[in-house]
Design an enzyme around this catalytic site. Structure first.
Site, PDB file in Angstrom:
ATOM      1  N   GLN B 127      29.435  30.560  36.431  1.00 46.74           N
ATOM      2  CA  GLN B 127      30.526  30.828  36.958  1.00 46.74           C
ATOM      3  C   GLN B 127      30.264  31.166  38.606  1.00 46.74           C
ATOM      4  O   GLN B 127      29.858  31.861  39.109  1.00 46.74           O
ATOM      5  CB  GLN B 127      31.039  32.172  36.650  1.00 46.74           C
ATOM      6  CG  GLN B 127      32.410  32.606  37.291  1.00 46.74           C
ATOM      7  CD  GLN B 127      32.845  33.978  36.764  1.00 46.74           C
ATOM      8  OE1 GLN B 127      31.918  34.628  36.213  1.00 46.74           O
ATOM      9  NE2 GLN B 127      34.206  34.265  36.825  1.00 46.74           N
ATOM     10  N   SER B 130      31.812  34.371  43.027  1.00 42.05           N
ATOM     11  CA  SER B 130      31.447  35.262  44.117  1.00 42.05           C
ATOM     12  C   SER B 130      30.802  34.570  45.284  1.00 42.05           C
ATOM     13  O   SER B 130      29.938  33.890  44.995  1.00 42.05           O
ATOM     14  CB  SER B 130      30.690  36.688  43.472  1.00 42.05           C
ATOM     15  OG  SER B 130      31.479  36.871  42.572  1.00 42.05           O
ATOM     16  N   SER B 162      25.400  34.472  37.564  1.00 43.63           N
ATOM     17  CA  SER B 162      24.454  34.588  36.368  1.00 43.63           C
ATOM     18  C   SER B 162      24.240  33.214  35.866  1.00 43.63           C
ATOM     19  O   SER B 162      24.991  32.039  35.559  1.00 43.63           O
ATOM     20  CB  SER B 162      25.169  35.403  35.281  1.00 43.63           C
ATOM     21  OG  SER B 162      25.528  36.524  35.864  1.00 43.63           O
ATOM     22  N   GLU B 245      37.234  36.809  30.935  1.00 43.41           N
ATOM     23  CA  GLU B 245      35.873  37.668  31.061  1.00 43.41           C
ATOM     24  C   GLU B 245      36.235  39.032  30.934  1.00 43.41           C
ATOM     25  O   GLU B 245      35.245  39.685  30.297  1.00 43.41           O
ATOM     26  CB  GLU B 245      35.620  37.232  32.628  1.00 43.41           C
ATOM     27  CG  GLU B 245      34.515  38.188  33.328  1.00 43.41           C
ATOM     28  CD  GLU B 245      33.806  37.818  34.445  1.00 43.41           C
ATOM     29  OE1 GLU B 245      34.789  37.536  35.587  1.00 43.41           O
ATOM     30  OE2 GLU B 245      32.785  38.076  34.892  1.00 43.41           O
TER      31      GLU B 245
HETATM   32  C1  LIG Z   1      25.119  41.506  36.917  1.00 44.22           C
HETATM   33  C2  LIG Z   1      25.922  40.626  37.811  1.00 44.22           C
HETATM   34  C3  LIG Z   1      26.414  39.611  37.396  1.00 44.22           C
HETATM   35  C4  LIG Z   1      27.303  38.847  38.127  1.00 44.22           C
HETATM   36  N1  LIG Z   1      27.600  37.538  37.681  1.00 44.22           N
HETATM   37  C5  LIG Z   1      28.452  36.812  38.337  1.00 44.22           C
HETATM   38  C6  LIG Z   1      28.674  35.623  38.153  1.00 44.22           C
HETATM   39  O1  LIG Z   1      28.214  34.932  37.066  1.00 44.22           O
HETATM   40  N2  LIG Z   1      29.551  34.653  38.611  1.00 44.22           N
HETATM   41  C7  LIG Z   1      30.337  35.304  39.793  1.00 44.22           C
HETATM   42  O2  LIG Z   1      31.042  34.553  40.500  1.00 44.22           O
HETATM   43  N3  LIG Z   1      30.096  36.725  40.108  1.00 44.22           N
HETATM   44  C8  LIG Z   1      29.163  37.334  39.506  1.00 44.22           C
HETATM   45  N4  LIG Z   1      29.023  38.679  39.846  1.00 44.22           N
HETATM   46  C9  LIG Z   1      29.585  39.348  40.989  1.00 44.22           C
HETATM   47  C10 LIG Z   1      30.860  40.441  40.482  1.00 44.22           C
HETATM   48  O3  LIG Z   1      32.082  39.651  40.247  1.00 44.22           O
HETATM   49  C11 LIG Z   1      30.913  41.014  41.961  1.00 44.22           C
HETATM   50  O4  LIG Z   1      29.680  41.806  42.407  1.00 44.22           O
HETATM   51  C12 LIG Z   1      32.211  42.121  41.963  1.00 44.22           C
HETATM   52  O5  LIG Z   1      33.100  41.440  41.965  1.00 44.22           O
HETATM   53  C13 LIG Z   1      32.020  42.853  43.289  1.00 44.22           C
HETATM   54  O6  LIG Z   1      31.962  42.377  44.425  1.00 44.22           O
HETATM   55  P1  LIG Z   1      30.952  42.628  45.512  1.00 44.22           P
HETATM   56  O7  LIG Z   1      29.674  42.817  44.601  1.00 44.22           O
HETATM   57  O8  LIG Z   1      31.137  41.769  46.673  1.00 44.22           O
HETATM   58  O9  LIG Z   1      31.303  44.330  45.822  1.00 44.22           O
HETATM   59  P2  LIG Z   1      32.423  44.594  46.949  1.00 44.22           P
HETATM   60  O10 LIG Z   1      33.781  43.737  46.548  1.00 44.22           O
HETATM   61  O11 LIG Z   1      32.142  44.570  48.385  1.00 44.22           O
HETATM   62  O12 LIG Z   1      32.757  46.078  46.592  1.00 44.22           O
HETATM   63  C14 LIG Z   1      32.052  47.129  47.175  1.00 44.22           C
HETATM   64  C15 LIG Z   1      32.708  48.496  46.563  1.00 44.22           C
HETATM   65  O13 LIG Z   1      34.084  48.370  47.177  1.00 44.22           O
HETATM   66  C16 LIG Z   1      34.963  48.697  46.163  1.00 44.22           C
HETATM   67  N5  LIG Z   1      36.171  48.010  46.706  1.00 44.22           N
HETATM   68  C17 LIG Z   1      36.312  46.811  47.138  1.00 44.22           C
HETATM   69  N6  LIG Z   1      37.760  46.453  47.144  1.00 44.22           N
HETATM   70  C18 LIG Z   1      38.183  47.552  46.806  1.00 44.22           C
HETATM   71  C19 LIG Z   1      39.506  47.971  46.645  1.00 44.22           C
HETATM   72  N7  LIG Z   1      40.716  46.985  46.878  1.00 44.22           N
HETATM   73  N8  LIG Z   1      39.949  48.933  46.435  1.00 44.22           N
HETATM   74  C20 LIG Z   1      39.048  49.827  45.961  1.00 44.22           C
HETATM   75  N9  LIG Z   1      37.811  49.706  46.065  1.00 44.22           N
HETATM   76  C21 LIG Z   1      37.378  48.441  46.436  1.00 44.22           C
HETATM   77  C22 LIG Z   1      34.301  48.236  45.083  1.00 44.22           C
HETATM   78  O14 LIG Z   1      35.080  48.863  43.950  1.00 44.22           O
HETATM   79  C23 LIG Z   1      32.932  48.603  44.952  1.00 44.22           C
HETATM   80  O15 LIG Z   1      32.678  49.737  44.745  1.00 44.22           O
HETATM   81  C24 LIG Z   1      27.874  39.402  38.972  1.00 44.22           C
HETATM   82  C25 LIG Z   1      27.776  40.770  39.561  1.00 44.22           C
HETATM   83  C26 LIG Z   1      26.822  41.557  38.690  1.00 44.22           C
HETATM   84  C27 LIG Z   1      26.132  42.789  39.424  1.00 44.22           C
END
Ligand SMILES: Cc1cc2nc3c(=O)[nH]c(=O)nc-3n(C[C@H](O)[C@H](O)[C@H](O)COP(=O)(O)OP(=O)(O)OC[C@H]3O[C@@H](n4cnc5c(N)ncnc54)[C@H](O)[C@@H]3O)c2cc1C
Lengths: 408, 401
Positions: B127, B130, B162, B245
């Site tokens: 997918q 991100s 992933s 998902e």
């Molecule tokens: C093990 C793992 C596998 C993954 N696999 C995939 C994959 O296969 N494909 C893919 O596309 N993505 C994947 N992801 C990505 C995942 O979807 C994102 O990490 C997730 O959506 C959070 O985005 P970020 O890491 O950029 O954190 P951020 O969005 O920067 O968030 C940082 C912090 O801010 C908080 N925050 C952000 N916005 C808000 C809001 N509006 N209100 C309150 N709090 C907020 C969050 O809750 C978090 O605590 C994976 C992530 C992990 C950890």
């Protein structure tokens, strides 16, 4: 018979009917009027629930005026009555009284005593220690003494209480002792009492518990209303000074009846907890949408929104566990002890937490006498203590799941 | 919430008994014809697909039987008991997300070509959503897709992808119009992971393993036939993926005591030397929470009709993720000093310690717990949205960082 969580269309309709009835017959002004009244409920409304709607005995057998529908339907009704805080002897008559009577082997007693409760014409209360999360024979505080009647000369009274062929008349009992926290006990027409059978005529079987019936007008019966935190629910301290009583179930039947009653009560009370918690969630969400601070609805602030989201999660999980209990007891799909203790431990926590969160979402207004939140808060903490605390039920679960069974 | 969720969950089937019978017959038929114990996984799953038991609510010929989705559990129960390998674990993004997205948005030709090898696991899926600058705020993503003749050319960088290192195909969300507000300028594609310009670089995580990757897309050509939904409608298609998902991740285990709670119960059973009264009560509390989670999953399953999972699926994902963390916290506390050992960061065994570390990602992947609480508050309870500073602005004018 239906599979778990597949509510029938009749049950969906039943929910609508009871909700509409409660809204019309028991709006909040009425709840407040009744909670300040001496009796605490409106007998006319109660008997309409029994006779007109026929929803007080849904799990009682049809031959005793019930509907034979089972606990799931009864839980739907209780959920809606809880939602609206409808005043009445729900605990004493329906959740405890009708359940205990319905579990008796003594069909004559059932036929005589159940229909009145189901129709809402009479009310009952149960004086038995259920507050540790199950029936606790060691905590029984009433003693029953057997007396042999002259009329039955030549027959020996059976100390274990089994009736002789001539019927119950051969052995009479009197009760001594006092029981606190008897739900709906002050106004009940019928008292069901757990008592340890002992007394002059018995030399063995000491400590065996029997279940007895006492009439409201019996000599030596003293009932004192206890002032309650939850004004919509009445309790009494009931004292027995050599009160004549009728044996309904001897040992060991009485203990089994009371254990079943405790399990059923745990599940039905859970349904009430779900209904009341759902109401608080609805109320909080509505307020969070409309109350403006800093130029915007407070529900747009994440601190408030996430509180509401957590309330939703609590309510939905409580609903799953409560109705699992109802289905499990109806259809034997789970160990009833586990299903009952799950229901109480999850729903007690959910309702008390939701109540506290609802007050918080409302701010100062939520702490006023005018606002409904405190009525539900008091109900929540009272419910959580009635049939065993969440901790008491978790202790039971620990024994069943970890100590006895290992990992199931 | 004005209407009871109970009402919404009520409607599901009393009249499904006949359909249930045919699903169960089909499942037994598969097991009668072919033995999972002696058959390669792909072949056995292929037989399930051909019998319409992959997703019973998909059309006949596409892995389904055209029946309500609620009946899937009936097939799964029989097939799983008969020893079927778990198709979701075999190809999680494919079976959990890509399948339902293709079902909802791809034309017949694509579905005929892709669904079967997806279900059998012969073609793994990833997918590509991100990005370094777009996680929770997925709609803010920067990867560009520019029209070029009968296809598109894609440039950008994805992250946390992933299984990209194993994938044949991926779901891709890309920006096709930077002048529109962010949600409206997105288009959804599927991309061949072996196409020129796709570069996968492993990304090591706290457990030491590299389950996810960075994916660089440089001048990658995608034929227009691999577009799902209309140009500019990518966000709607992505919602199908994300809802599936969350429900795939959030689907609770089938039986009492199974799922992650089994790890804690197993530890309790195997290590009486580590018992204490405080741990006993804590484990009971976790077991109770696991039951509430499991039963709520059961209830949602019963209610699920042919429609796609709605926002209420987020309850399961939220609760399951937080519960997993509490369960492995418990295991670590029970293990005491033993829990401080870690066999290898190069190739860690699947120990409780590794699972404990892995569980930390549960409240981030698939939507963080904060975002899920927003979803419950706004989409289920209909509370007003947060103040937004990016509404209506062209995507190119929104601050990023
Ligand atoms: C093990 C793992 C596998 C993954 N696999 C995939 C994959 O296969 N494909 C893919 O596309 N993505 C994947 N992801 C990505 C995942 O979807 C994102 O990490 C997730 O959506 C959070 O985005 P970020 O890491 O950029 O954190 P951020 O969005 O920067 O968030 C940082 C912090 O801010 C908080 N925050 C952000 N916005 C808000 C809001 N509006 N209100 C309150 N709090 C907020 C969050 O809750 C978090 O605590 C994976 C992530 C992990 C950890």
């Amino acid at each position: 018979m239906s599979s778990e969580f597949a509510w029938s269309t009749e049950q969906v309709e039943l929910r609508r009917t009871v909700r509409a009835f409660a809204a019309a017959a028991s709006p909040q002004e009425e709840v407040r009027r009744l909670m300040a009244s001496p009796l605490g409920h409106d007998p006319a409304v109660w008997s309409r629930l029994g006779e007109e709607l026929g929803v007080l005995g849904l799990s009682a057998d049809e031959e005793y005026g019930g509907a034979g529908d089972g606990l799931v339907s009864q839980a739907v009704v209780i959920e809606e009555l809880g939602r609206a805080l409808v005043c009445g002897p729900l605990l004493g008559s329906v959740i405890l009284g009708a359940t205990a009577l319905g579990a008796l082997n003594d069909t004559a007693a059932r036929a005589e005593l159940l229909p009145g409760l189901v129709e809402g014409r009479t009310s009952a209360a149960l004086a038995a220690p259920l507050h540790r999360g199950g029936f606790d024979p060691a905590a029984v505080t009433v003693t029953a003494t057997a007396h042999q009647h002259a009329a039955s000369a030549g027959q020996t009274a059976s100390p274990d209480g089994t009736t002789s062929p001539d019927g119950a008349a051969t052995t009479g009992y009197t009760l001594r002792g006092s029981v606190p926290y008897v739900l709906d006990g002050a106004a009940a027409d019928l008292l069901l009492v757990a008592a340890t059978i002992g007394g002059a005529d018995t030399d063995d079987d000491d400590g065996a518990v029997g279940l007895f019936a006492v009439n409201a007008d019996a000599a030596g019966l003293i009932r004192e209303s206890a002032p309650t935190m939850d004004l919509t629910r009445r309790q009494a301290t009931v004292s027995f000074n050599d009160v004549p009583a009728r044996l309904l179930a001897a040992a060991p039947e009485a203990t089994a009846v009371l254990a079943t009653t405790a399990e059923t009560a745990a599940v039905l009370l859970a349904a009430e907890q779900v209904g009341a918690a759902q109401y608080l969630l609805d109320l909080s969400v509505e307020y969070a949408r409309t109350r403006l601070q800093f130029g915007r609805p407070i529900g747009s602030f994440q601190a408030v929104k996430h509180l509401c989201a957590d309330m939703l999660v609590l309510v939905e999980q409580a609903r799953s566990v409560a109705y699992h209990g109802a289905w499990a007891l109806d259809e034997g799909t789970d160990d009833p002890r586990i299903a009952a203790s799950l229901a109480q431990s999850v729903c007690s926590r959910a309702f008390t937490q939701v109540a506290a969160m609802a007050v918080q979402v409302h701010g100062g207004i939520g702490f006023t006498w005018e606002h409904p939140a405190h009525l539900y808060l008091k109900r929540a903490y009272t419910d959580a203590a009635l049939f065993g605390s969440a901790e008491a039920h978790q202790e039971r679960l620990a024994q069943l799941v970890l100590d006895e069974a290992g990992a199931p | 919430m004005s209407a009871d969720t109970a009402d919404a969950l009520v409607a599901a089937g009393t009249s499904q008994d006949d359909d249930r019978g045919s699903v169960e017959r089909a499942a037994r038929g598969v097991l009668a014809g072919i033995d999972p114990a002696t058959t390669p996984t792909a072949e056995f799953l292929g037989a399930c697909y051909d019998a319409g038991l992959a997703w019973v609510h998909f059309p006949v010929g596409f892995g389904g039987l055209g029946l309500p989705a609620g009946l899937q559990a009936a097939a799964d129960a029989i097939l799983a008991a008969g020893g079927r390998p778990d198709p979701f674990l075999n190809n999680p993004i494919g079976v959990g997300m890509a399948g339902p997205t293709l079902h909802g948005h791809a034309d017949e030709e694509l579905r005929a070509k892709l669904l079967r090898p997806l279900y059998t696991g012969e073609q793994m899926w990833a997918q590509l959503f991100s990005e370094p600058g777009a996680g929770s705020d997925l709609a803010g993503l920067s990867t560009r897709a520019v029209r070029d003749g009968d296809g598109w050319v894609v440039d950008g960088q994805k992250v946390w992808t992933s299984l990209a290192h194993l994938a044949s195909w991926a779901l891709l969300l890309a920006r096709t119009d930077p002048d529109l507000p962010k949600h409206r300028g997105l288009t959804y594609f599927i991309v061949d992971m072996h196409a020129p310009g796709v570069e996968v670089r492993p990304l090591r995580q706290a457990t030491g393993q590299a389950e996810f990757n960075e994916v660089y897309l440089t001048g990658v050509r995608i034929p227009d036939t691999q577009r799902l939904g209309d140009i500019g409608q990518g966000w709607n298609v992505a919602m199908t993926t994300l809802m599936n998902e969350r429900s795939a991740i959030g689907d609770s285990a089938l039986g009492r005591g199974s799922g992650t709670i089994a790890d804690a119960l197993g530890l309790w059973r195997d290590r009486p030397d580590l018992h204490s009264p405080a741990l006993r009560l804590r484990l009971t509390d976790l077991w109770t929470q696991a039951e509430a989670y499991r039963l709520t999953g059961e209830r949602a399953r019963v209610a699920r009709t042919a429609g796609p999972p709605g926002p209420e699926a987020s309850i399961g994902k939220l609760v399951g993720a937080e519960l997993n963390q509490k369960i492995y916290d418990f295991c670590m506390d029970m293990l005491g000093p033993e829990g401080t050992l870690y066999d290898s960061y190069d190739d860690p065994a699947d120990t409780l310690q590794r699972r404990f570390l892995r569980a930390r990602a549960n409240t981030i992947e698939g939507g963080t717990s904060q975002i899920l609480r927003n979803v419950l508050g706004e989409r289920v309870l209909r509370l007003p949205g947060d103040v937004r500073v990016d509404t209506g602005k062209p995507w190119r004018d929104i601050p990023r960082g």
